[in-house]
Design an enzyme around this catalytic site. Structure first.
Site, short mmCIF file in Angstrom:
data_model
loop_
_atom_site.label_atom_id
_atom_site.label_comp_id
_atom_site.label_asym_id
_atom_site.label_seq_id
_atom_site.Cartn_x
_atom_site.Cartn_y
_atom_site.Cartn_z
N GLY A 73 5.90 1.64 2.00
CA GLY A 73 6.97 2.36 2.66
C GLY A 73 6.72 2.62 4.13
N THR A 74 5.49 2.90 4.51
CA THR A 74 5.20 3.19 5.92
C THR A 74 5.49 1.99 6.81
OG1 THR A 74 3.56 4.90 5.44
CG2 THR A 74 3.36 3.78 7.55
N ASN A 160 10.39 13.94 0.20
CA ASN A 160 9.14 13.76 -0.54
C ASN A 160 8.43 15.07 -0.85
OD1 ASN A 160 8.83 13.47 2.44
ND2 ASN A 160 6.66 13.58 1.94
N GLN A 188 11.21 7.88 -2.17
CA GLN A 188 11.18 8.80 -3.30
C GLN A 188 12.39 8.63 -4.21
OE1 GLN A 188 8.72 10.84 -4.20
NE2 GLN A 188 7.46 10.35 -2.42
N GLY A 209 6.20 0.37 -3.66
CA GLY A 209 5.85 0.03 -5.03
C GLY A 209 5.05 1.08 -5.77
N HIS A 210 4.10 1.72 -5.10
CA HIS A 210 3.21 2.62 -5.85
C HIS A 210 3.87 3.94 -6.23
CE1 HIS A 210 1.70 5.49 -2.62
NE2 HIS A 210 2.32 4.57 -1.89
N THR A 246 0.64 -13.88 5.24
CA THR A 246 0.72 -14.46 3.91
C THR A 246 1.18 -13.40 2.91
OG1 THR A 246 -1.06 -16.00 4.42
CG2 THR A 246 -0.58 -15.62 2.10
N CYS A 346 0.24 11.90 2.78
CA CYS A 346 -0.17 11.20 4.01
C CYS A 346 -0.75 12.14 5.04
CB CYS A 346 1.02 10.45 4.60
SG CYS A 346 1.64 9.14 3.50
#
Length: 409
Positions: A73-74, A160, A188, A209-210, A246, A346
């Protein structure tokens, strides 16, 4: 206390990897090829990558070409805010204004601050109410003030820290009326709320994703096909030449699997988590000096109960305890076997007040916070253990407190 005896109440920071995502990661990782390679192994990897992209797009109401894979996200927020700002300024140098609120994630706020100090951006701050909901009249006024000088507007879909859900579709519509591209940080929201990129009206949308049950290290920025961005990193030109490097086929496959599972079960999971959350909210409000932060899933005019996730994230509980620092609350929770957060993961470890609560006008209470977030592995037993442990954790001042009644007075 062994880890198996602990209760995870910090799903907003990272939720456990879903078995389907882990299996998808392992299968794709075994391919062992670069998807940009032209040989047979590379073509097989490319096929898996593009299938993952198509699955992400389908789950998000987007076209596959609109899915730009990132590390999370960052990076997605940085690419959106910097990319929109620089593209707009390159076309029209007078466009320096960025319209936003004070409750955004640091990935957005710090990017705006950097652009202000290095590239002449003007931060246009729009207020929120004491629940953390953006003032749409003020939002409209900020856009109307100087649309010809405005580079972009950005508003997170759901906060968040306090879990408040924003009127994103309305905010995007107002921005579009003034020809201003709109970015939303939906990290979120995705998987917890109904999020459809095509219907939202956003130029760009960030997801991670996490937060969904994929491994750490993958996310996406959805970029509408008619939107121009300046890339932040340069190199091989992967991901529409917007994000060189990549691409991890394994992480892309894991993201697709986690996102599909989260979206497919979203409605039922929101109802389940919303019911568990409301039990916790009802309990914490029975302690003196404890106040719930953020909006509630209740109609503010009629008091009628609304479906979970209408105004607050289904799994979010955020409280302040009068006179008790966030660090002290975190220590109490930790000692009691509960993994919680004092705010945004964060900025963990930094003894600063919550910028979100400050923007909401909560003053000194911004230092007395604790966030408990439920997720896909949360059970009834987890909540029962939490309810049993609350008297020890939620002590106003320095002494143990007992419930005083439903209104907490």
């Amino acid at each position: 206390m062994p880890p198996t005896d602990r209760v995870l109440l910090d799903h907003a920071a990272t939720t456990p990897v879903r078995p389907a995502a882990l299996a998808a990661f392992a299968e794709a990782a075994a391919l062992g090829a670069n998807p940009a390679s032209l040989h047979a192994a590379g073509r097989r990897a490319k096929l898996v990558l593009e299938q993952a992209r198509e699955r992400v797009a389908a789950a998000m109401g987007a076209h596959p070409s609109e899915v730009v894979l990132t590390s999370g996200g960052t990076e997605a927020d940085n690419l959106a805010v910097q990319g929109l700002y620089r593209a707009r300024r390159r076309a029209e140098p007078a466009r320096t204004r960025i319209v936003h609120t004070g409750i955004e994630h640091h990935a957005v706020l710090d990017t705006i601050a950097w652009l202000a100090s290095h590239e002449g951006a003007e931060s246009v701050l729009v207020p929120v109410d004491d629940d953390g909901v953006v003032d749409l009249d003020a939002w409209a006024a900020a856009l109307e003030e100087a649309p010809e000088r405005t580079a972009l507007a950005t508003l997170m879909w759901a906060n968040n820290e306090v879990g408040t859900v924003q009127p994103v579709v309305d905010a995007a519509r107002l921005a579009a009326e003034h020809g201003v591209p709109f970015h939303t940080d939906a990290v979120q929201a995705v998987g917890s709320l109904e999020v459809d990129f095509a219907d939202a009206g956003a130029a760009t949308l960030a997801l991670s994703g996490h937060k969904l049950g994929a491994p750490v290290g993958v996310g996406a920025l959805l970029v509408r096909r008619d939107v121009t961005l300046e890339p932040v990193a340069h190199g091989g030109g992967q991901e529409r030449r917007l994000r060189s490097g990549t691409v991890s086929v394994a992480l892309a496959a894991a993201l697709a699997a986690a996102l599909e599972e989260a979206v497919a079960g979203r409605a039922a999971e929101a109802e389940r988590l919303g019911a568990l959350r409301d039990r916790v909210l009802a309990a914490v409000e029975g302690f003196p000096g404890v106040r719930v932060s953020g909006a509630r899933d209740v109609d503010p005019l009629t008091g009628e109960r609304l479906p979970a996730g209408t105004r607050r994230l289904p799994g979010n509980v955020h409280v302040t305890v009068d006179g008790v620092s966030a660090d002290a609350l975190l220590f109490r929770c930790d000692m009691a076997g509960f993994d919680t957060s004092s705010g945004s993961a964060c900025t963990a470890g930094v003894a600063e007040p919550s910028h979100v609560l400050e923007a909401m006008g909560l003053g000194e209470r911004a230092r007395w916070t604790q966030r408990l977030t439920l997720g896909h592995t949360t059970t009834e037993d987890d909540v029962e253990r939490l309810l049993a442990g609350l008297p020890q954790v939620l002590r106003a001042g320095g002494s143990a407190a007992a419930p005083t009644g439903e209104d907490g007075r």
